[in-house]
Write a protein that holds these residues in place. Structure first.
Motif, PDB file in Angstrom:
ATOM      1  N   LEU A 151       0.831  -1.210   0.000  1.00  0.00           N
ATOM      2  CA  LEU A 151       0.000   0.000   0.000  1.00  0.00           C
ATOM      3  C   LEU A 151       0.860   1.253   0.000  1.00  0.00           C
ATOM      4  CD1 LEU A 151      -2.817  -1.086   2.476  1.00  0.00           C
ATOM      5  CD2 LEU A 151      -3.018  -0.756   0.000  1.00  0.00           C
ATOM      6  N   LYS A 155       0.746   4.034  -2.979  1.00  0.00           N
ATOM      7  CA  LYS A 155       0.436   5.428  -2.651  1.00  0.00           C
ATOM      8  C   LYS A 155       1.506   6.364  -3.191  1.00  0.00           C
ATOM      9  CE  LYS A 155      -0.528   8.522   1.248  1.00  0.00           C
ATOM     10  NZ  LYS A 155      -0.690   8.626   2.734  1.00  0.00           N
ATOM     11  N   ARG A 156       2.761   6.020  -2.992  1.00  0.00           N
ATOM     12  CA  ARG A 156       3.860   6.880  -3.452  1.00  0.00           C
ATOM     13  C   ARG A 156       3.947   6.915  -4.970  1.00  0.00           C
ATOM     14  NH1 ARG A 156       8.852   6.901   0.850  1.00  0.00           N
ATOM     15  NH2 ARG A 156       7.578   7.374   2.679  1.00  0.00           N
ATOM     16  N   GLN A 158       1.318   6.568  -6.879  1.00  0.00           N
ATOM     17  CA  GLN A 158       0.032   7.107  -7.331  1.00  0.00           C
ATOM     18  C   GLN A 158      -0.601   6.213  -8.398  1.00  0.00           C
ATOM     19  OE1 GLN A 158       0.970  11.217  -8.425  1.00  0.00           O
ATOM     20  NE2 GLN A 158       0.462  11.890  -6.359  1.00  0.00           N
ATOM     21  N   ARG A 160      -3.010   2.331  -8.756  1.00  0.00           N
ATOM     22  CA  ARG A 160      -3.851   1.370  -8.055  1.00  0.00           C
ATOM     23  C   ARG A 160      -3.833   0.047  -8.816  1.00  0.00           C
ATOM     24  NH1 ARG A 160      -7.017   4.549 -11.180  1.00  0.00           N
ATOM     25  NH2 ARG A 160      -8.581   3.523 -12.489  1.00  0.00           N
TER      26      ARG A 160
END
Length: 280
Positions: A151, A155-156, A158, A160
């Motif tokens: 995760l 997140k870093r 950007q 999914r």
């Protein structure tokens, strides 16, 4: 295939994700060596004369010749994808679908779920750069890629993960490829069982990594040498890709891309060497 994945190849940048193959190359423990043995040579063809299968060389004033070879190697050498018959478990040695090796393993390999049943992969893929998320060049030896680290990387970066993606996990092991001594600095780093369970929720087309086994070693699960293999391949029917070269993708900060990967349809094999290509 999701047609929208083709849009990821808009810039036309191509990244070769394969290891290369050669005699003496690094292999996972338990596999036979990769060998290339010359079988036919121009000199040998002339010395034996135009007989038998070489009858077509009888009229050969031009000294036409050819070179051919025998390849001897395990399907799990270098960059490859595991077929669903690769992993067995239980007293009946059953692979995916409940097929027992006692009944469905013939003289020429598994009778179901062999490499000939692996589909071509032409789909969206996501790179999970685990050491990059931690500001490191590589993971530490035996470091777990768990849900928190996945995760954090997503997140870093950007990006999914979407259903049907191929998920490729970077540990940094192949930063040193093929120097086995240098690669030992990252030895055993990989996906743990909790991380595999998380990824399985997305129903990925495949999960891969830049290591010999994808998963962390030791596993940390009592009585389970390779629980990630057992869960993803044997229980859920999700193929694993190993020794996938991810360094150039990470250096270019390409984290989502079109993946083209074509397994060889080898009947009876439990995996296939592949030369996957990322296009961004």
């Amino acid at each position: 295939m999701d047609p929208s994945a083709l849009a990821l190849a808009g810039q036309g940048r191509v990244f070769d994700l394969s290891s290369g193959w050669w005699p003496g190359m690094p292999l996972a423990p338990g596999h036979p060596p990769f060998q290339v043995l010359t079988f036919r040579t121009p000199a040998g063809e002339r010395a034996q004369g135009a007989r038998g299968e070489l009858e077509f060389l009888r009229d050969n004033a031009s000294r036409f010749g050819f070179i051919s070879e025998i390849l001897s190697f395990c399907a799990h050498s270098g960059t490859h994808i595991d077929a669903l018959a690769h992993i067995t478990s239980g007293e009946n040695d059953e692979w995916y679908g409940g097929y027992s090796a006692h009944e469905y393993l013939g003289d020429y390999g598994p009778l179901t779920h062999d490499a000939s049943t692996l589909p071509p992969l032409l789909c969206r893929a996501v790179l999970v750069d685990a050491p990059g998320a931690l500001g490191r060049e590589t993971l530490r030896p035996h470091q777990h890629i768990d849900p928190d680290l996945i995760l954090l990387a997503l997140k870093r970066q950007q990006v999914r993960i979407e259903e049907g993606d191929v998920v490729l996990l970077r540990t940094g092991t192949m930063k040193h490829w093929p120097d086995t001594e240098a690669m030992a600095a990252v030895q055993g780093a990989g996906l743990d069982l909790d991380g595999a369970r998380m990824l399985a929720q997305y129903r990925p087309a495949a999960v891969g990594s830049d290591t010999a086994a994808v998963e962390v070693s030791p596993s940390g699960v009592h009585g389970e040498p390779q629980p990630v293999h057992r869960l993803l391949i044997r229980d859920l029917g999700i193929p694993l890709m190993e020794w996938v070269y991810l360094e150039e993708l990470a250096a270019a900060a390409v984290h989502e891309f079109l993946l083209l990967c074509l397994p060889l349809a080898i009947t009876g094999a439990t995996g296939s060497p592949v030369r996957p290509v990322a296009i961004a």
